[in-house]
Design an enzyme around this catalytic site. Structure first.
Site, mmCIF file in Angstrom:
data_model
loop_
_atom_site.group_PDB
_atom_site.id
_atom_site.type_symbol
_atom_site.label_atom_id
_atom_site.label_comp_id
_atom_site.label_asym_id
_atom_site.label_seq_id
_atom_site.Cartn_x
_atom_site.Cartn_y
_atom_site.Cartn_z
ATOM 1 N N SER A 42 52.806 20.437 73.726
ATOM 2 C CA SER A 42 53.144 19.748 74.973
ATOM 3 C C SER A 42 54.044 18.544 74.700
ATOM 4 C CB SER A 42 51.862 19.348 75.706
ATOM 5 O OG SER A 42 52.131 18.789 76.958
ATOM 6 N N ASP B 76 55.141 21.972 81.642
ATOM 7 C CA ASP B 76 54.064 21.922 82.629
ATOM 8 C C ASP B 76 53.905 20.540 83.258
ATOM 9 O OD1 ASP B 76 52.839 20.537 80.540
ATOM 10 O OD2 ASP B 76 50.958 21.660 80.638
#
Length: 479
Positions: free
Chosen positions: A110, A250
């Site tokens: 991430s 995301d």
């Protein structure tokens, strides 16, 4: 074969569950560790069935391909089939896997620093829960000897195609015609996908700062360099907006026409309103303008991390809520049941997504005939800021929070009389201090890396940022 107890392996390797998947230093994420986690997922959650497909994807970190190969070897060892979707956004993999009814594994770190990576796990129904993590942690697995031959599985393009179609089918093809949008591409795995979607909706798109070197963009702690970049790009190109995401696509990063990056919790608030949410589920760290706006029938506050937000959404839906949305301070948006776009039902996607909130804000502004910055007009004047101390040991974080929690006068050692008296302490996640003057300072150790995060809320963005800067300076000097 090597017998591995996951609980002991977590201690020995340093690769452990954080707020979103298993994370650790790349040097710690050996082939054996990654294979063991994969087998714990398959066996610990009872997924090993003849012919069971496991969807597999990755971000663009240079360490991700090797981890994919180790995960793929473990999937095959368990007698399951590898369905590899290549480099794609995490929500794209999750969306397609849920549609297909298959479990999924996403190799991604991430937004965390370059020297780290991680693995995120999904049941066929969505993200694994904290109970699932506990089952995996308790697992003991037999890991076969693995020799990495460097050969990647063949790529199935269906997931990425399905994800883009989710949005191009939802909006009209000329919706963003006449708008010029910059994409801050850096090393985001969503950069090409974003371009395709925006162009399909009629926008002119200009790519910015594309690189093959991984850049750990944190949408909750935008660097000063990126703040200045946004302002410079907006001035040079006269964009209507600038869009970016973190590494795995995301969490959105959205700038208005002036190049000012919008806070993720305000993005979530606006997106939830656009989609007709009645109930909003959001972590305790998000802006109190969510309640003060009066836009939602119910606001549920949770601990920080998508598993807690998802649990809150499930609780709301079980309780009869008919239109449920979740979002985090990082801007990641989770679409529950009952949401709609201009009367058209939106298929639920209860995992963090960056594309939906970005498109929602662009469409809102376009339909209303206003600049992106004007979408905030009418919202309560509560502003949040956040930043972090990196390489800050967890032991220091715990000692600091324990002291501030237990000693009524300890906060003066950090802030003196600058904030006045603490009116209330909230220990839902970390320690959130509400002062009598209405200002808030929230300290929380990161669940993914040795970092201390600081969130602040005040009546102006300048004051909120000053609170964050001063708090972290004082803590850094003390430790």
């Amino acid at each position: 074969m090597t017998t591995i107890g996951i609980q002991q392996m977590m201690v020995d390797s340093g690769v452990a569950f954080g707020t979103s998947g298993a994370r650790g230093l790349v040097s710690q994420m050996t082939d054996q560790v990654c294979a063991a986690y994969t087998l714990a997922f398959i066996y610990g959650l009872g997924l090993a069935k003849p012919g069971q497909r496991i969807a597999l994807g990755m971000d663009l970190r240079p360490s991700s391909p090797a981890i994919v190969r180790a995960c793929a070897a473990a999937i095959r060892q368990a007698g399951c089939e590898v369905d590899f979707y290549g480099a794609l956004p995490t929500p794209a993999l999750a969306c397609y896997a849920m549609t297909q009814g298959v479990p999924a594994i996403m190799v991604t770190g991430s937004h965390i620093p370059f020297d780290r990576n991680g693995i995120k796990f999904y049941r066929a129904e969505g993200e694994i829960s904290k109970a699932d993590e506990a089952a995996m942690t308790a697992a003991v697995v037999e890991v076969a000897d693995f020799r990495d031959d460097g050969v990647m599985p063949s790529v199935n393009a269906a997931a990425l195609k399905h994800y883009k179609q989710r949005y191009t089918d939802l909006f009209s093809a000329d919706l963003l015609a006449g708008w010029c949008i910059g994409i801050y591409e850096h090393s985001s795995v969503a950069r090409d996908c974003l371009r395709d979607i925006l162009q399909a909706l009629g926008a002119e798109v200009i790519g910015l700062a594309r690189t093959d070197t991984f850049v750990p963009i944190d949408t909750e702690a935008v660097s000063e360099e990126d703040r200045q970049r946004g302002l410079s790009w907006a001035g040079e190109h006269r964009f209507d907006a600038i869009i970016s995401t973190d590494g795995d696509g995301d969490r959105p990063l959205i700038a208005d026409e002036t190049g000012d990056w919008l806070r993720g919790d305000i993005v979530g608030l606006l997106c939830a309103r656009f989609l007709g949410a009645e109930t909003v589920v959001t972590p305790v760290s998000c802006n109190t303008a969510i309640e003060a706006s009066g836009l939602f029938k119910q606001v549920l506050r949770t601990r920080i991390g998508s598993p807690y937000v998802i649990a809150g959404m499930e609780q709301a839906e079980a309780g009869g809520s008919v239109a449920v949305a979740g979002f985090e301070a990082n801007g990641g948006f989770l679409a529950g049941k009952g949401l709609a776009v201009n009367g058209r039902a939106l298929v639920a996607l209860p995992t963090r997504d960056a594309v939906l909130p970005a498109l929602s804000l662009l469409v809102m502004a376009k339909q209303q005939g206003v600049k992106l910055s004007q979408l905030m007009t009418g919202l309560p004047r509560r502003f949040t800021a956040s930043d972090r101390l990196q390489n800050f040991p967890g032991s220091n974080s715990r000692a600091l929070l324990d002291e501030l929690q237990d000693d009524d006068g300890a906060y003066r050692g950090l802030w003196g009389d600058a904030l006045g008296v603490v009116a209330r302490r909230d220990s839902t996640d970390g320690l959130r201090l509400l002062f009598e003057n209405g200002e808030i300072v929230h300290l929380r150790p990161s669940g993914n890396a040795p970092e201390l995060r600081c969130y602040a809320e005040a009546d102006s963005i300048e004051r909120a940022q000053a609170l964050v800067d001063f708090s972290l300076q004082q803590i850094a000097a003390r430790y």
